[in-house]
Each structure stands twice: as C-alpha cells, then as structure tokens.
Design an enzyme around this catalytic site. Structure first.
Site, PDB file in Angstrom:
ATOM      1  N   ARG A 108       0.848  -1.188   0.000  1.00 42.57           N
ATOM      2  CA  ARG A 108       0.000   0.000   0.000  1.00 42.57           C
ATOM      3  C   ARG A 108       0.877   1.229   0.000  1.00 42.57           C
ATOM      4  O   ARG A 108       1.669   1.412   0.917  1.00 42.57           O
ATOM      5  CB  ARG A 108      -0.836   0.031   1.283  1.00 42.57           C
ATOM      6  CG  ARG A 108      -2.107  -0.709   1.182  1.00 42.57           C
ATOM      7  CD  ARG A 108      -3.166  -0.131   2.065  1.00 42.57           C
ATOM      8  NE  ARG A 108      -2.868  -0.186   3.489  1.00 42.57           N
ATOM      9  CZ  ARG A 108      -3.751   0.119   4.418  1.00 42.57           C
ATOM     10  NH1 ARG A 108      -4.954   0.509   4.087  1.00 42.57           N
ATOM     11  NH2 ARG A 108      -3.440   0.046   5.681  1.00 42.57           N
ATOM     12  N   ASP A 204      -2.274  -3.765  12.674  1.00 43.38           N
ATOM     13  CA  ASP A 204      -1.638  -4.164  11.412  1.00 43.38           C
ATOM     14  C   ASP A 204      -1.446  -5.681  11.420  1.00 43.38           C
ATOM     15  O   ASP A 204      -0.651  -6.223  12.200  1.00 43.38           O
ATOM     16  CB  ASP A 204      -0.285  -3.455  11.253  1.00 43.38           C
ATOM     17  CG  ASP A 204       0.295  -3.708   9.871  1.00 43.38           C
ATOM     18  OD1 ASP A 204       0.363  -2.747   9.084  1.00 43.38           O
ATOM     19  OD2 ASP A 204       0.679  -4.867   9.582  1.00 43.38           O
ATOM     20  N   ASP A 207       2.185  -7.025  10.858  1.00 50.60           N
ATOM     21  CA  ASP A 207       3.038  -6.817  12.035  1.00 50.60           C
ATOM     22  C   ASP A 207       2.677  -7.788  13.159  1.00 50.60           C
ATOM     23  O   ASP A 207       3.554  -8.296  13.853  1.00 50.60           O
ATOM     24  CB  ASP A 207       2.908  -5.375  12.562  1.00 50.60           C
ATOM     25  CG  ASP A 207       3.684  -4.391  11.708  1.00 50.60           C
ATOM     26  OD1 ASP A 207       4.602  -4.834  10.977  1.00 50.60           O
ATOM     27  OD2 ASP A 207       3.374  -3.192  11.768  1.00 50.60           O
TER      28      ASP A 207
END
Ligand code: URA
Length: 213
Positions: A108, A204, A207
């Site tokens: 992204r 996220d 992550d």
C-alpha cells in the site's frame, strides 16, 4: 454462517468468533496471534470449500468395494496477498493440502493508499482452477481489487476472497469493482480510519503475524 448480502458470507461460528476476540486483544503475543490465525483459517476453509466439486471414485474397504466421493484439491488455488495473506494460507493448506498456491505481492502506498504490484506468481492452467484469494484485512479494498483484476486476466473458473475482518467501506469497494466475487469474513467492523485501518480492528495484521512492530 450468515449472509450479509448474497455475496458476503459472515463466518459466525462460535469457535471462530471466540478465537477472533482473543486475536484482537492488544496484549496477544505474536505466537498467540499466529496460532489463533492458523486455527481460524482452518475453520474458514471449511466454509469456503463447502461447494467444492467432488468426484466419485471406486475404493476397497477391508470388507468390499465401494464408490465414494473425493475432492480434487489440485484444482483449487489459494492465492496469498503478501505478506499478511501467508498467515491465512498456512491454516487453509493444512485442511486442503493438495491445493496449489499463488502469490501476489502488493504494497500500500502510504500516501495514496493505492496498491502497487511487485510480485505475481501463479500455477499453470489457471483456466481450469477455482481461486481463493486470502488476505486477513479487507480494508480500503485496494489490494484485493487489484489482485482480483490481475487474476481475472488469467480467466480462472471462479474467484472467492477470504479475510478475517472487513468493514462496510471495504465491502462496498470490492462489490463495486467485482460484484461477482464472493467474500468470506469472520467479522464486519464499524469503519475505516483516515489511515486505512479498520476500527475497532486488530491493528496491522502483518506486524501482528510476524512480530515486526
Ligand atoms: N491492514 C491491516 O493490517 N490492518 C487494518 O486495519 C487495515 C489494513
């Protein structure tokens, strides 16, 4: 499983919902998060493969010959949107070990939130295959839409999309761009924030799977 609309399937099985709640908690460790994602993905694989075509084969039981049904896992392709998609891929493959695997690398752009492709590798004979794209978060929808667009160039028999979480904005974007694609999700959260994150969400996904933050 309930339907949000005729192309959006909410996997609301108590086991899936329980595990998802544990994953959302900010104090869940990387190991816990990954283990739970693996388990949820296996459970979601049951739903997404529910209508898979089967064939009759003849087998021998210890007592006699019979005709019994099997799926042709090799016709199925799981396509992981890198890198977070790999978290779902593992669980799905443990349920359908014969499936082929494709990878789409999209990141992204943090400013525009649009999807930029850096990797694309699929099995051969995609025209004969049913595709299940996996990515934990259907947020802006940009990566999912770009992945479906690329895959449609290869003309597969069907395309489904599996995520863990989505939101009304993500569903609307995907259904606008690709109204033919069925979406399977464990939750439809409230909204997107201005950074393209799902609220309340789980943060996220990449992550949290790989422990990179
Ligand atoms: N991607 C993530 O990992 N989390 C979100 O909330 C949205 C997109």
């Amino acid at each position: 499983m309930t339907t949000y609309n005729d192309k959006v399937h909410l996997v609301d099985h108590p086991l899936v919902q329980h595990k998802l709640t544990l994953m959302r908690r900010k104090d869940a460790s990387t190991n816990t998060f990954r283990t739970l994602l693996n388990e949820v993905s296996m459970l979601m694989a049951y739903e997404v493969t529910r209508d898979m075509p089967m064939q009759d084969i003849e087998i021998e039981t210890p007592l006699e010959t019979m005709t019994s049904r099997v799926i042709d896992g090799k016709k199925l392709v799981f396509v992981s949107i890198l890198r977070a998609g790999n978290g779902i891929l593992e669980g799905m493959l443990s349920v359908v070990p014969g499936a082929r695997v494709g990878h789409v690398g999209l990141y992204r752009d943090p400013k525009t939130l649009t999807a930029v492709e850096y990797y694309f590798k699929m099995p051969q004979d995609m025209e004969a295959r049913d595709v299940v794209i996996v990515d934990p978060m259907l947020a802006t929808g940009n990566s999912a839409i770009a992945a479906v667009e690329r895959l449609k160039e290869l003309n597969p028999k069907s395309i489904k999309f599996v995520c863990l979480l989505t939101c009304p904005e993500g569903i609307a974007a995907m259904q606008n761009a690709h109204p033919d694609v069925h979406i399977y999700t464990a939750a439809i959260d409230r909204q997107l924030n201005s950074h393209g994150y799902i609220l309340p969400g789980l943060g996220d996904a990449g992550d949290r799977i790989f422990g990179t933050k």
